[in-house]
Each structure stands twice: as C-alpha cells, then as structure tokens.
Design a protein around this motif. Structure first.
Motif, mmCIF file in Angstrom:
data_model
loop_
_atom_site.group_PDB
_atom_site.id
_atom_site.type_symbol
_atom_site.label_atom_id
_atom_site.label_comp_id
_atom_site.label_asym_id
_atom_site.label_seq_id
_atom_site.Cartn_x
_atom_site.Cartn_y
_atom_site.Cartn_z
ATOM 1 N N LEU A 68 0.831 -1.209 0.000
ATOM 2 C CA LEU A 68 0.000 0.000 0.000
ATOM 3 C C LEU A 68 0.864 1.257 0.000
ATOM 4 O O LEU A 68 0.562 2.230 -0.679
ATOM 5 C CB LEU A 68 -0.933 0.007 1.210
ATOM 6 N N LEU A 69 1.978 1.196 0.771
ATOM 7 C CA LEU A 69 2.845 2.370 0.872
ATOM 8 C C LEU A 69 3.390 2.771 -0.500
ATOM 9 O O LEU A 69 3.422 3.941 -0.854
ATOM 10 C CB LEU A 69 4.008 2.065 1.824
ATOM 11 N N TYR A 70 3.760 1.787 -1.297
ATOM 12 C CA TYR A 70 4.394 2.102 -2.576
ATOM 13 C C TYR A 70 3.418 2.099 -3.756
ATOM 14 O O TYR A 70 3.823 2.255 -4.893
ATOM 15 C CB TYR A 70 5.552 1.132 -2.835
ATOM 16 N N THR A 71 2.122 1.919 -3.487
ATOM 17 C CA THR A 71 1.134 2.066 -4.562
ATOM 18 C C THR A 71 0.814 3.547 -4.716
ATOM 19 O O THR A 71 0.505 4.212 -3.729
ATOM 20 C CB THR A 71 -0.155 1.295 -4.228
ATOM 21 N N ASP A 72 0.913 4.031 -5.932
ATOM 22 C CA ASP A 72 0.666 5.461 -6.133
ATOM 23 C C ASP A 72 -0.804 5.776 -5.914
ATOM 24 O O ASP A 72 -1.683 5.021 -6.330
ATOM 25 C CB ASP A 72 1.075 5.875 -7.548
ATOM 26 N N VAL A 73 -1.068 6.913 -5.289
ATOM 27 C CA VAL A 73 -2.448 7.248 -4.928
ATOM 28 C C VAL A 73 -3.323 7.449 -6.168
ATOM 29 O O VAL A 73 -4.518 7.207 -6.144
ATOM 30 C CB VAL A 73 -2.469 8.483 -4.005
ATOM 31 N N GLU A 74 -2.712 7.867 -7.279
ATOM 32 C CA GLU A 74 -3.525 8.073 -8.481
ATOM 33 C C GLU A 74 -3.367 6.956 -9.489
ATOM 34 O O GLU A 74 -3.682 7.122 -10.660
ATOM 35 C CB GLU A 74 -3.184 9.426 -9.123
ATOM 36 N N ASP A 75 -2.860 5.824 -9.056
ATOM 37 C CA ASP A 75 -2.770 4.672 -9.948
ATOM 38 C C ASP A 75 -4.164 4.402 -10.516
ATOM 39 O O ASP A 75 -5.116 4.184 -9.762
ATOM 40 C CB ASP A 75 -2.283 3.474 -9.127
ATOM 41 N N PRO A 76 -4.304 4.439 -11.853
ATOM 42 C CA PRO A 76 -5.653 4.454 -12.423
ATOM 43 C C PRO A 76 -6.421 3.148 -12.224
ATOM 44 O O PRO A 76 -7.638 3.150 -12.281
ATOM 45 C CB PRO A 76 -5.401 4.720 -13.907
ATOM 46 N N GLY B 270 -3.634 3.827 -1.839
ATOM 47 C CA GLY B 270 -2.217 4.070 -2.064
ATOM 48 C C GLY B 270 -1.828 5.389 -1.449
ATOM 49 O O GLY B 270 -2.654 6.083 -0.850
ATOM 50 N N THR B 271 -0.566 5.753 -1.601
ATOM 51 C CA THR B 271 -0.053 6.981 -0.992
ATOM 52 C C THR B 271 0.702 7.790 -2.041
ATOM 53 O O THR B 271 0.898 7.326 -3.165
ATOM 54 C CB THR B 271 0.917 6.655 0.154
ATOM 55 N N ASP B 272 1.111 8.989 -1.646
ATOM 56 C CA ASP B 272 1.881 9.788 -2.587
ATOM 57 C C ASP B 272 3.352 9.832 -2.202
ATOM 58 O O ASP B 272 4.042 10.788 -2.505
ATOM 59 C CB ASP B 272 1.289 11.193 -2.728
ATOM 60 N N ILE B 273 3.861 8.773 -1.549
ATOM 61 C CA ILE B 273 5.249 8.771 -1.116
ATOM 62 C C ILE B 273 6.203 8.827 -2.311
ATOM 63 O O ILE B 273 7.266 9.422 -2.251
ATOM 64 C CB ILE B 273 5.544 7.527 -0.234
ATOM 65 N N ASN B 274 5.790 8.249 -3.445
ATOM 66 C CA ASN B 274 6.669 8.254 -4.618
ATOM 67 C C ASN B 274 6.812 9.641 -5.223
ATOM 68 O O ASN B 274 7.700 9.881 -6.014
ATOM 69 C CB ASN B 274 6.126 7.319 -5.685
ATOM 70 N N ARG B 275 5.897 10.525 -4.868
ATOM 71 C CA ARG B 275 5.932 11.855 -5.469
ATOM 72 C C ARG B 275 6.699 12.836 -4.602
ATOM 73 O O ARG B 275 7.130 13.876 -5.089
ATOM 74 C CB ARG B 275 4.509 12.388 -5.624
ATOM 75 N N GLY B 276 6.825 12.514 -3.320
ATOM 76 C CA GLY B 276 7.523 13.426 -2.430
ATOM 77 C C GLY B 276 6.764 14.724 -2.301
ATOM 78 O O GLY B 276 5.557 14.803 -2.532
ATOM 79 N N ASP B 277 7.467 15.751 -1.930
ATOM 80 C CA ASP B 277 6.887 17.080 -1.860
ATOM 81 C C ASP B 277 7.222 17.735 -3.199
ATOM 82 O O ASP B 277 8.378 18.007 -3.485
ATOM 83 C CB ASP B 277 7.517 17.828 -0.682
#
Lengths: 523, 141
Positions: free
Chosen positions: B38-46, B52-59
């Motif tokens: 869940l941590l590494y699933t992108d929040v906007e994964d279609p 998911g979260t936006d950890i891959n996008r950072g700030d």
C-alpha cells in the motif's frame, strides 16, 4: 447514464473479492494484499473493459438506442446506419481563385505542389498552372493549364489560378486578401484571392449523422419536408448547409394556386437552399449592348450563374462605375413540370433569366457594344440540386420541386470595441472574421439578427472587451421582384414581408470586409 | 487465519521473508507486506481504485530534503496506510494481522542515501522492523 469503466471496475472488484473469499476461506483478498493486487485488480480491469465494450455494442446496434446514447461509437454508427442507406457526409475543401501578380517576362510555373497560405488557412493549387506572357491560345487539361497573362500595369502582369483548401473547412476567405506562398520566386510580386473561397464543409460528426438519421432513415424518393432536407444533405455533389421547404398552403408557395379558380392544387414544393456560408462573388467580363442614349444592357447567362441574386459592382476599363443597376427578370418555361409561369416563380432558381440595365457616360458614345467587368453574386449548386431532384429515380410523380437559392440579407455593420489599458487586443482582421463567421453560421429561417449577436461574437473573439453601443447594422436584400431593398437599425435587422419573402426563407450573410471594427483603449 | 502470497523475497527484507510454509505468509509478515504494498502504490494509480499513498511523489514543490523531512513524508504516508488497513482488515482476523501503530526513524548513511526504519506494531503487541533504503535523494543534509 451508463457506468464509466472505473465504476464498473469497482463493482466487479467487490464482487470478485466476495466470491474468492467465499471459495477460498483460507486466502486473504483484502485491499493491499498480494492476492488482491495480482488477481482481483487485473481481472476486474479486464472484465470491466469487456463489459463496457459490450454495452457500447449493445447501445449502438439498436437504432432507437443509438439515437439516445451519450457516447456513440463512430464505426458502429456508420455500420448500423449503412443498413438503412444513410452514410456520413464527407468533408469538402473550399475552392476559389487566386490572382498571381508577376513581373516575369517568361513563362511562370505554379506547380500543383505549391503551398499557399492566406489568413492562416493553407491552400494548394487544384492542378499545375503556367502563366504565359506572349499571346497564346489558352489550354486546359486535367493536369496543367496554360493561361494568358493580362497586363495589370506598366510593369506587372496578372493571371488567375484556382486553388482549394488543404483541409476540409467551412472557413470563408473574401476577395482581395493577401496570400503568402512557398514558391520563393522573386518574380511573383503579389498573390491575392480573386474570389470568395467557399463551398467547403467539415466531415459530418457522429452526432450530426445520428440527428440526420432520425429523419433520413426512409424511402429513397423525396417525400416530406424533413425528408427532403435530409435527402439534400446526403447527396455529395453539392454541400447543402441548410435548406427550407415550402409546400401546399404556405404563403411563400407562390406556384400553388395559379389555376383560373385560384384553388391550391397541391404538390408544388419550393426548396430554398444555403450551399455556402456566404454567396459567391465572381468578377467576369460581359459584353454590354447600348440600348439607347447612355443606357446599357447586359445579359447574365443563366447557364453560368443559375439563380443569381444580382450584381454587386460594374466596372469599365478596370474602373468601378458608380451606377444604379436595374434588374429585368424573366423565366424559362420548364414544360409540364416544374410549373414555372412567371418571373416571380422562377426567381433564384435555374429557370430564372436576368438582364441588368444601367446608365453610364464612361464609354465612347460612338461604340454600340463594350466589355464590362461585372461582379455577379450567386449561391452555387442551384442547378445541380434541381437536376438531382428532377432525376427519374428520385422525383416522385406527386411532386413538383423548384430549388431556389435562399434569399440573402447581406449585412454590414460598425462596431466600436473598447478594452482596458494593458490588454493586448487581437487584430481587427481576426475580429472581423469571427463576427462574420457567427452571422454566416446562422441557419435558414432565423427571425432576426440582433445587435446582441454582434456583442456575443465580439466577446467570443476578444474576452476582455466591451462593445460600445450602439452597433450600427445595415442590410441589403435582393428581393424576389428584382429590386434591392436597403434597411438599417441599431437594434435588429429582419427580412421584410412581401410576396415570396419572409424571415422563413431568408438567411443572413456577412463578408469579413463588411465589418467595420474600431478598437480603442480606455484607461 | 487466512494467508496471502509472499512476494518479499528480497534478502534485505530478512524478517519479512522468514516464511514458514513455502509460498504463503500469515501473521505479522503478512501485515508488513500489505503495508509495504500500500505504501508504494501510487495514490492516483488508475487501476488500483484510489488506494495508495503519494510517497513516490515526495513534496512536489522541491527536490532537496533533509533527513527529518524524509521521515515526516514517510510518517504521513504511513498514516494513510494505517487508515486503509484499519478499514480493510476483516474483524475476525488474528490480532497480529491488525495494525496498531507505525513508527519511523531516518538515518543518514551516505551522501544522498538514507535508511528509513519502519517499526510495525501489531494489535497482538508484537513488533516487526523493516528497513527501507531511500537513495538518489539529491543533497540530503
């Protein structure tokens, strides 16, 4: 409203999750588990896509469903409607003439691959052209035309080529607009449009096609009003933008009760067509005959300009004459059908004949015939469509159709546009184009053209603008009886009511050069 | 007890890979695996339905972080993971598959390289530690 793919996928994922949990109680299929990510997500995505496609096919394979669907599929709609003989209207390029001004003393070649641009619209010659300075007999083949250059002034010669827009387009170019080209030839001193570019249209959209299918799925002969309109739009020879049909019992149907008892016989139908955003203006040389004194007569040939509205300008020896034109209208009796028995019946149709008369002292009084440059003003396609409806396989024996060009209300106007300091306004040329486009897009039978339409068009082209009232609207109307009526208003323009004319068979037209724009910055 | 497939076979994830039954995992390992997925699933994964979260996008306003900022980004993202886990874990799941809390620490281990330590506390009061490397962060101070 149909579910989107996303909504379907969410529903299917929940169902699969429940199904799998029930079948394999030892497995965990919660969100974020590997089972869920590797099984449920891909499967739900696949099923949702399939379900969406099946829905689309189901909607598009039923005629009644497809007419109310939100997302018609272009291919499926084409396939479905082809069963009923309804096909998509193709896009058509606009065509017109371009004058080439040159200082060349030898043959000048314009290849068919040349690219010409005018007002941002790309044009290309319809074939290769060769301008020849020495005297020749002009030759015209499908590949190449040899054209005689004419003297324009002491240094420059001119010849006229035909060109078409590269893309299918409805955009109108008016006469005398400067073009640029890829020819890169120093001997070409100027390129400008020599006629209105018109007659084009973009390919019919799926929703337009469906709209037409509501009335077009029908027999292949003409019957009712909607059917005639749809039928004319289907044929591909002429681009019919809009049409209006007047039959038995209508005030505008003048041929209806011409028997001695004055009783309506039925079956007579007048079809008014709009085949171009604006009427075509063409300047041609005609031989005039001196009638008496300084009065001249010119016949406008009905085979070249069927249903012509009239003439906007007359010139002699390249100088425009400031003369009043009198129209003498006649008719060609057409035989048993269509029944045409007066000039009023034949007006705007291919059965009309037209002479113009005017008085001028510009010609030497000893001469009895002279060449005049006449700018004729007409709607293309009148004869083609008349012949189409007269065709043996199309014509119903119960009907008698006369195709007429829609009665033109030619508008010109003054508009004062104000904008705040610091705002960059668009060019006056593009504002003219936008305002005239909005007027030319109107259908046949619009009751009136309001000053507010102009304000709307201006705001559309230039958001940060204010239109200073009043807007001056002027119009000239080529009446059925051969006169030209002028009207002006600061509020609205409406077609006059007279025998054979009302707002229902008129259309508003506006050339870009007839829009006077004044732009002023206010602080 | 229900089990899930084990995908964390990476030698660095030694604890998570301590599987007892071949290809399926259960208990705290499963909880950790879900949390990491869940941590590494992108929040906007279609196609992953918005979890998911936006950890891959950072700030997205910048690309220079210090250690504490990276730790905060992980803490925020894990807060969202915790919410998702709490609502999607079955009520009758064993306590060691339910999340109690995440704790995060970040340590600079080289130029542009961090080690983030995530401690996963289960409701059975057991804890599980995962070390997540964060590299190619430019100019970490």
């Amino acid at each position: 409203m149909v579910d989107t793919i996303k909504e379907k996928q969410e529903r299917i994922a929940t169902e699969l999750q429940a199904l799998l949990s029930e079948t394999y109680p030892a497995g965990d299929f919660a969100v974020g588990t590997v089972n869920y990510d590797l099984l449920v997500v891909p499967a739900s995505l696949l099923y949702a896509t399939h379900e969406f496609k099946i829905d689309t096919v189901r909607d598009n394979l039923s005629l009644s469903q497809v007419l109310s669907t939100y997302y018609p599929d272009p291919t499926l709609v084409d396939n479905l409607l082809s069963n009923f003989g309804v096909v998509r209207g193709p896009g058509v390029s606009s065509v017109g003439l371009i004058n080439v001004f040159t200082s060349a003393t030898q043959n000048l070649y314009i290849p068919s691959t040349a690219e010409i641009e005018c007002n941002g619209i790309r044009l290309s010659p319809t074939k290769s052209f060769v301008g020849v300075p020495g005297t020749i007999t002009e030759q015209d083949t499908s590949e190449v035309s040899y054209l005689q250059m004419r003297d324009y002034d002491a240094l420059t010669k001119v010849f006229t080529i035909s060109a078409a827009t590269v893309e299918a387009a409805t955009t109108v170019l008016s006469v005398g607009q400067i073009c640029t080209s890829s020819l890169n030839n120093a001997q070409i001193t100027k390129l400008e449009t020599g006629s209105t570019f018109t007659g084009g249209k973009v390919e019919e959209t799926t929703l337009e096609l469906l709209d037409r299918a509501r009335t077009g799925v029908n027999a292949r002969v003409v019957t009712g009003r909607d059917n005639i309109r749809s039928f004319l739009q289907t044929q591909t020879a002429v681009n019919v933008v809009d049409s209006a049909v007047f039959g038995m019992g209508d005030d505008l149907q003048l041929r209806d009760a011409v028997n001695s008892a004055g009783i309506s016989a039925g079956g007579r139908v007048d079809v008014y067509i709009k085949t171009a955003p604006v009427p075509v203006e063409v300047k041609q040389l005609f031989t005039g005959t001196r009638v008496s004194g300084n009065i001249w007569d010119i016949e406008i040939p009905s085979d070249v300009f069927p249903g012509a509205y009239g003439c906007s300008r007359v010139g002699y020896a390249d100088i425009p004459l400031d003369v009043g034109i009198t129209y003498t209208l006649g008719y060609t009796a057409a035989g048993p059908w269509p029944l045409v028995s007066s000039a009023l019946h034949a007006r705007y149709s291919k059965y009309q004949t037209m002479h113009i008369g005017f008085e001028t002292t510009a010609v030497d009084s000893a001469v009895s015939t002279a060449s005049f440059e006449v700018t004729v003003f007409y709607m293309p396609g009148v004869e083609t469509l008349q012949d189409f409806l007269n065709g043996a396989g199309v014509r119903s024996h119960a009907f008698d159709h006369v195709v007429k060009a829609v009665i033109p209300v030619i508008v010109d106007l003054d508009v004062d546009i104000e904008y705040s300091a610091g705002v960059t306004p668009p060019t006056a040329g593009s504002l003219r184009q936008s305002i005239s486009d909005i007027i030319n897009l109107k259908a046949v039978g619009v009751e009136a053209l309001f000053a507010s339409d102009i304000v709307y068009a201006t705001r559309l082209a230039f958001v940060d603008s204010t239109v200073r009232m009043p807007v001056n609207l002027r119009a000239r109307i080529y009446m059925p009886d051969g006169t030209v009526t002028y009207t002006s208003s600061q509020n609205h323009i409406k077609a006059p009511v007279a025998p054979g004319i009302s707002f229902r068979n008129t259309a508003f037209f506006c050339f870009p050069h007839s829009v006077n724009v004044s732009l002023s910055e206010v602080s | 007890m229900s089990s899930d497939l084990n995908i964390l076979g990476d030698p660095q994830q030694v604890q998570a890979a301590l599987r007892t039954d071949g290809t399926a995992i259960s208990g705290a390992q499963k909880l950790v695996q879900r949390a990491l997925v869940l941590l590494y699933t992108d929040v906007e994964d279609p196609i992953r339905l918005g979890v998911g979260t936006d950890i891959n996008r950072g700030d997205q306003s910048r690309n220079v972080y210090d250690t504490e900022e990276i730790r905060t980004l992980f803490a925020i993202a894990l807060g969202k993971v915790k919410d998702i886990l709490l609502v999607t874990t079955a009520l009758d799941a064993p306590d060691d598959e339910k999340i109690r809390e995440f704790q995060t620490e970040a340590e600079l281990i080289g130029r542009g390289e961090l080690s983030v330590t995530i401690t996963v506390q289960t409701q059975a009061d057991t804890a599980f530690v995962v070390q997540v490397p964060v590299t190619t962060v430019s100019e970490v101070v």
